[in-house]
Design a protein around this motif. Structure first.
Motif, PDB file in Angstrom:
ATOM      1  N   ASP A  93       0.819  -1.222   0.000  1.00  0.00           N
ATOM      2  CA  ASP A  93       0.000   0.000   0.000  1.00  0.00           C
ATOM      3  C   ASP A  93       0.857   1.279   0.000  1.00  0.00           C
ATOM      4  O   ASP A  93       0.330   2.389   0.004  1.00  0.00           O
ATOM      5  CB  ASP A  93      -1.031   0.027   1.150  1.00  0.00           C
ATOM      6  N   TYR A  94       2.171   1.114  -0.033  1.00  0.00           N
ATOM      7  CA  TYR A  94       3.109   2.253  -0.059  1.00  0.00           C
ATOM      8  C   TYR A  94       4.006   2.219  -1.289  1.00  0.00           C
ATOM      9  O   TYR A  94       4.609   3.220  -1.646  1.00  0.00           O
ATOM     10  CB  TYR A  94       4.006   2.219   1.197  1.00  0.00           C
ATOM     11  N   THR A  95       4.113   1.043  -1.887  1.00  0.00           N
ATOM     12  CA  THR A  95       5.147   0.856  -2.902  1.00  0.00           C
ATOM     13  C   THR A  95       4.584   0.547  -4.287  1.00  0.00           C
ATOM     14  O   THR A  95       5.339   0.549  -5.267  1.00  0.00           O
ATOM     15  CB  THR A  95       6.093  -0.297  -2.485  1.00  0.00           C
ATOM     16  N   GLY A 216       4.740   6.973   7.122  1.00  0.00           N
ATOM     17  CA  GLY A 216       3.905   6.240   6.177  1.00  0.00           C
ATOM     18  C   GLY A 216       2.934   5.325   6.890  1.00  0.00           C
ATOM     19  O   GLY A 216       1.718   5.416   6.758  1.00  0.00           O
ATOM     20  N   CYS A 217       3.489   4.419   7.699  1.00  0.00           N
ATOM     21  CA  CYS A 217       2.666   3.415   8.368  1.00  0.00           C
ATOM     22  C   CYS A 217       2.990   3.353   9.854  1.00  0.00           C
ATOM     23  O   CYS A 217       2.248   2.771  10.624  1.00  0.00           O
ATOM     24  CB  CYS A 217       2.920   2.062   7.715  1.00  0.00           C
ATOM     25  N   GLY A 218       4.103   3.926  10.246  1.00  0.00           N
ATOM     26  CA  GLY A 218       4.431   4.012  11.664  1.00  0.00           C
ATOM     27  C   GLY A 218       4.676   2.675  12.343  1.00  0.00           C
ATOM     28  O   GLY A 218       4.415   2.521  13.531  1.00  0.00           O
ATOM     29  N   HIS A 219       5.187   1.685  11.588  1.00  0.00           N
ATOM     30  CA  HIS A 219       5.391   0.373  12.214  1.00  0.00           C
ATOM     31  C   HIS A 219       6.461   0.400  13.308  1.00  0.00           C
ATOM     32  O   HIS A 219       6.476  -0.474  14.170  1.00  0.00           O
ATOM     33  CB  HIS A 219       5.747  -0.680  11.157  1.00  0.00           C
ATOM     34  N   SER A 220       7.356   1.375  13.280  1.00  0.00           N
ATOM     35  CA  SER A 220       8.338   1.487  14.375  1.00  0.00           C
ATOM     36  C   SER A 220       7.678   2.006  15.640  1.00  0.00           C
ATOM     37  O   SER A 220       8.253   1.913  16.722  1.00  0.00           O
ATOM     38  CB  SER A 220       9.462   2.454  13.991  1.00  0.00           C
ATOM     39  N   PHE A 245       0.041   6.527  11.160  1.00  0.00           N
ATOM     40  CA  PHE A 245       0.705   6.126  12.412  1.00  0.00           C
ATOM     41  C   PHE A 245       0.189   4.793  12.944  1.00  0.00           C
ATOM     42  O   PHE A 245       0.473   4.427  14.080  1.00  0.00           O
ATOM     43  CB  PHE A 245       0.570   7.239  13.456  1.00  0.00           C
ATOM     44  N   HIS A 246      -0.587   4.093  12.151  1.00  0.00           N
ATOM     45  CA  HIS A 246      -1.028   2.733  12.452  1.00  0.00           C
ATOM     46  C   HIS A 246      -1.572   2.564  13.865  1.00  0.00           C
ATOM     47  O   HIS A 246      -1.149   1.695  14.621  1.00  0.00           O
ATOM     48  CB  HIS A 246       0.084   1.715  12.179  1.00  0.00           C
ATOM     49  N   LEU A 247      -2.543   3.401  14.202  1.00  0.00           N
ATOM     50  CA  LEU A 247      -3.164   3.327  15.528  1.00  0.00           C
ATOM     51  C   LEU A 247      -4.618   2.899  15.431  1.00  0.00           C
ATOM     52  O   LEU A 247      -5.340   2.927  16.425  1.00  0.00           O
ATOM     53  CB  LEU A 247      -3.060   4.695  16.221  1.00  0.00           C
ATOM     54  N   ALA A 273      -3.549  10.434   8.727  1.00  0.00           N
ATOM     55  CA  ALA A 273      -4.070   9.887   7.471  1.00  0.00           C
ATOM     56  C   ALA A 273      -4.001   8.361   7.530  1.00  0.00           C
ATOM     57  O   ALA A 273      -3.544   7.776   8.526  1.00  0.00           O
ATOM     58  CB  ALA A 273      -3.256  10.421   6.291  1.00  0.00           C
ATOM     59  N   HIS A 274      -4.467   7.733   6.447  1.00  0.00           N
ATOM     60  CA  HIS A 274      -4.346   6.286   6.259  1.00  0.00           C
ATOM     61  C   HIS A 274      -4.597   5.519   7.559  1.00  0.00           C
ATOM     62  O   HIS A 274      -5.603   5.702   8.211  1.00  0.00           O
ATOM     63  CB  HIS A 274      -2.977   5.981   5.640  1.00  0.00           C
ATOM     64  N   CYS A 275      -3.637   4.686   7.972  1.00  0.00           N
ATOM     65  CA  CYS A 275      -3.868   3.733   9.051  1.00  0.00           C
ATOM     66  C   CYS A 275      -3.799   4.350  10.449  1.00  0.00           C
ATOM     67  O   CYS A 275      -3.803   3.615  11.442  1.00  0.00           O
ATOM     68  CB  CYS A 275      -2.864   2.606   8.936  1.00  0.00           C
ATOM     69  N   THR A 276      -3.729   5.673  10.549  1.00  0.00           N
ATOM     70  CA  THR A 276      -3.810   6.271  11.886  1.00  0.00           C
ATOM     71  C   THR A 276      -5.150   5.891  12.509  1.00  0.00           C
ATOM     72  O   THR A 276      -5.227   5.595  13.703  1.00  0.00           O
ATOM     73  CB  THR A 276      -3.682   7.808  11.814  1.00  0.00           C
TER      74      THR A 276
HETATM   75 ZN   LIG Z   1      -0.018   1.331   8.830  1.00  0.00          ZN
END
Ligand SMILES: [Zn+2]
Ligand SMILES: [Zn+2]
Length: 317
Positions: A93-95, A216-220, A245-247, A273-276
């Motif tokens: 979804d990023y690449t 982008g996705c905040g997996h860290s 930030f994948h929250l 945005a996105h997966c936040t």
């Molecule tokens: Zn994410």
């Protein structure tokens, strides 16, 4: 000898810190995320055009091969004069847009999107028990390079341009684990280990107002990323956090802990945005004491400007 040189070294270090390069103009426009305003398509993905002191950088490339291409056209944004692209991590979804964008814009400018900056680990082989190779970046690498692109891989924090930094891989000090289980890293000899997205990296812009973190996705983990940026790049407040930030699956306890950390870092603007996650954005707004001008859900065509603040897009105001 030390007694004579040490004060000089200290003075030099202080002068270097005071003179750390800062960006004075910054605009971030979302080109892929779920929500969209008047123009563009929404999707489960992420991409943003970052323009910092004239440096034009595409951060991630969307989830479908042609979303960013179409959305940029709809929004009258020219990407043919963007030489650099950053990929936050290997997820599709990023690449997915990288090769399409390179092929299309190289027709008018051979330097367009010709350099892709990635974190070490992005090309590691993965398995999800299905297809022989679960990492789409292995095929993307071949296609991008045959389209004239070059990957630059980072093992550590690096200043790309004055005041514009890539974190490189981020140490996981706090257990902000947010990725879906099931995908494994291949270690060789048939052995595997859980894929914790070791390549995940964010873009950090140093400004007079503080740091602007684009994820982008905040997996860290948003907290791990911000703490690392403040330790490695500049010990400044976080002026803005923008992106994914994948929250969206985070528990109430996790959101409360995250909000307390964001307050500690002095967060003043949040464009999730996105997966936040939509609920997570509003919960963080409330818990950090931000308001509808300073915390919003990001939409395609919306963004952030250092001079004027958040511009979430008409649907999310
Ligand atoms: Zn994410
Ligand atoms: Zn991801």
């Amino acid at each position: 000898m030390f007694s004579r040189t040490a004060p000089i070294l200290l003075l030099l270090t202080a002068a270097a810190c005071a003179a750390a390069d800062k960006v004075s103009s910054l605009d971030v426009r979302l080109l892929s995320t779920m929500l969209t305003s008047n123009e563009g398509y929404g999707e489960w993905g992420f991409a943003a055009l970052v323009v910092a002191d004239g440096h034009r950088i595409l951060f991630d490339t969307g989830a479908h091969p042609d979303t960013v291409l179409n959305n940029a056209r709809d929004l009258h944004i020219d990407l043919s004069n963007v030489p650099d692209v950053i990929l936050s991590h290997h997820h599709l979804d990023y690449t997915a847009g990288l090769v399409t964008l390179r092929r299309e814009y190289a027709k008018s400018n051979p330097a367009a999107l010709a350099r892709a900056h990635v974190g070490a680990g992005i090309f590691l082989s993965r398995t999800d028990g299905g297809a022989p190779e679960a990492n789409p970046m292995i095929a993307t690498k071949r296609d991008y390079e045959s389209a004239g692109g070059t990957f630059i891989e980072y093992t550590q924090t690096r200043e790309l341009f004055p005041g514009i930094w890539l974190t490189g891989p981020v140490p996981r000090k706090y257990p902000e684990k947010n990725w879906s289980p099931g995908r494994m890293l291949r270690l060789g000899d048939g052995k595997t280990t859980e894929d914790n997205l070791p390549e995940d990296q964010s873009l950090v812009i140093v400004t007079d107002k503080g740091l602007v973190v684009i994820s982008g996705c905040g997996h860290s983990g948003i907290v791990n990323t911000m703490e690392y940026a403040r330790a490695k790049i500049a010990p400044a407040p976080i002026y803005a956090a923008l992106g994914g930030f994948h929250l969206y699956q985070a528990s109430d306890d996790t959101l409360a802990w995250t909000a307390a950390k964001l307050k500690e870092f002095g967060l003043q603007n949040l464009l999730g945005a996105h997966c936040t996650g939509i609920e997570a954005v509003y919960r963080l707004r409330q818990l950090t004491g931000l308001d509808r001008k300073t915390a919003a859900v990001g939409a395609v065509g919306g963004g952030f400007n250092l001079a004027t603040g958040l511009d979430p897009g008409s649907i999310a105001r």
